[in-house]
Design an enzyme around this catalytic site. Structure first.
Site, PDB file in Angstrom:
ATOM      1  N   ASP A 204       0.873  -1.028   0.008  1.00 25.13           N
ATOM      2  CA  ASP A 204      -0.073  -0.056   0.031  1.00 25.13           C
ATOM      3  C   ASP A 204       1.083   1.301  -0.226  1.00 25.13           C
ATOM      4  O   ASP A 204       0.645   1.988   0.692  1.00 25.13           O
ATOM      5  CB  ASP A 204      -0.879   0.016   1.256  1.00 25.13           C
ATOM      6  CG  ASP A 204      -1.975   0.893   1.338  1.00 25.13           C
ATOM      7  OD1 ASP A 204      -2.373   1.316  -0.020  1.00 25.13           O
ATOM      8  OD2 ASP A 204      -2.597   1.467   2.253  1.00 25.13           O
ATOM      9  N   ASN A 209       1.981   7.034   2.992  1.00 25.71           N
ATOM     10  CA  ASN A 209       2.543   6.182   3.752  1.00 25.71           C
ATOM     11  C   ASN A 209       4.212   6.465   3.669  1.00 25.71           C
ATOM     12  O   ASN A 209       5.022   5.324   3.640  1.00 25.71           O
ATOM     13  CB  ASN A 209       2.397   4.642   3.220  1.00 25.71           C
ATOM     14  CG  ASN A 209       1.117   4.078   4.157  1.00 25.71           C
ATOM     15  OD1 ASN A 209       0.671   4.704   5.197  1.00 25.71           O
ATOM     16  ND2 ASN A 209       0.311   3.264   3.450  1.00 25.71           N
ATOM     17  N   ASP A 221       3.918   1.964   7.979  1.00 26.08           N
ATOM     18  CA  ASP A 221       2.628   1.352   7.748  1.00 26.08           C
ATOM     19  C   ASP A 221       2.501  -0.077   6.880  1.00 26.08           C
ATOM     20  O   ASP A 221       2.117   0.005   5.548  1.00 26.08           O
ATOM     21  CB  ASP A 221       1.342   2.152   7.262  1.00 26.08           C
ATOM     22  CG  ASP A 221      -0.086   1.554   7.616  1.00 26.08           C
ATOM     23  OD1 ASP A 221       0.018   0.382   8.064  1.00 26.08           O
ATOM     24  OD2 ASP A 221      -1.013   2.101   7.452  1.00 26.08           O
TER      25      ASP A 221
END
Length: 331
Positions: A204, A209, A221
């Site tokens: 992701d 992030n 993350d």
């Protein structure tokens, strides 16, 4: 009829503080919830030290072995001197603790801002670090975490939102008729990509992030870490029109290839992955609708306007899937 309480309704401020204290830290009572919906994340004040970040995993989402794989991967990255923010070791070993029915991890507080991707050097540097991350990711496979599969994710997501009645009745036919065409177009893109390397990924890796702190990039993350093609960690940073995305991709790949080879055929997977994300985000809201914070923060999800806009975006995606993929500039 009594409504069952959602598990997070039992995650009180006192439980959060007690859990962190049980991990060996003297809390000072200061507690600040951070912006997170899938899990619950808090900044917790610690006596005579910097605050810690406490992450309480959503019950039932990941198994214990899957959570351990996430933390093991990030620990590998840190050992390779890659700027990934990993969890702090727990007194009893490992990176996870259990308290009050929840599994949690503790992280050092790391500040920063989203990188400025209008600067060519920023994208180049991000690409370099992704090349390093994927070097480590290729050393071994996840044994418990899933592999990215756009066809499966789309099929499961669309079935759920239809079966659960989230799509308005007058839009069901339009939504339902789009899915087979999207899946056919995705399969055609996958055939053009051919057999690609599947490896451990961040999963992701969007700009939210990645933090820039004192000119240093930090990758945070890894909650969605899984197996997949390298381009999954690259395409989320592309934005704007086709020419802008082409330039951005070129900067990222130029940096990436300082440390790792990029298979250009993976560009055929960008639009399938984008389509998967669009459908999965809608399904995610439906799956989480029993969590009281979701209707509170996403009230528009149950409205017909959302679904008409969503169907329009999927029609645009069908057209994108049938176009040549975005590619980095040639030599």
């Amino acid at each position: 009829m009594e409504t069952m309480a959602h598990p997070y309704q039992h995650l009180t401020p006192d439980l959060v503080l007690d859990a962190v204290e049980a991990c060996g830290y003297a809390v000072n009572g200061r507690l600040f919830p951070l912006n997170s919906y899938e899990n619950r994340v808090y900044q917790v004040g610690i006596e005579d030290q910097k605050p810690l970040i406490a992450k309480f995993y959503r019950p039932g989402r990941w198994s214990r072995p899957q959570l351990e794989e996430e933390h093991g991967f990030v620990a590998e990255l840190e050992s390779a001197e890659i700027p990934a923010v990993g969890a702090l070791p727990m007194p009893g070993g490992g990176y996870l603790a259990d308290y009050g029915g929840f599994t949690l991890a503790l992280y050092p507080q790391r500040g920063g801002q989203a990188p400025d991707i209008t600067l060519p050097d920023t994208l180049f540097r991000i690409g370099q670090w992704l090349g390093r991350i994927h070097q480590v990711g290729a050393r071994q496979d996840f044994q418990h975490r899933p592999t990215i599969d756009p066809v499966r994710v789309i099929d499961e997501g669309q079935r759920y939102v239809l079966d659960a009645g989230f799509v308005p009745d007058d839009l069901v036919a339009a939504y339902r008729s789009l899915i087979p065409d999207l899946l056919d177009a995705i399969r055609a893109c996958q055939e053009r990509a051919g057999e690609v390397t599947i490896q451990r990924l961040h999963g992701d890796c969007h700009m939210g992030n990645i933090l820039m702190r004192e000119e240093r990039l930090l990758f945070v993350d890894f909650d969605d870490a899984r197996q997949g093609p390298a381009v999954q960690d690259i395409w989320l940073m592309l934005s704007g029109d086709a020419e802008e995305q082409r330039w951005q991709l070129g900067e990222l790949i130029e940096g990436y290839e300082q440390f790792n080879r990029f298979n250009p055929l993976e560009c055929h997977l960008i639009e399938p992955l984008r389509t998967m994300r669009l459908i999965n985000q809608a399904a995610w809201l439906a799956w989480r609708w029993d969590d009281p914070t979701f209707p509170m923060h996403f009230p528009w999800f149950g409205q017909a306007r959302f679904w008409s806009d969503h169907i329009l975006m999927l029609r645009e995606q069908l057209a994108n899937l049938q176009q040549p993929p975005v590619r980095p500039p040639g030599p």
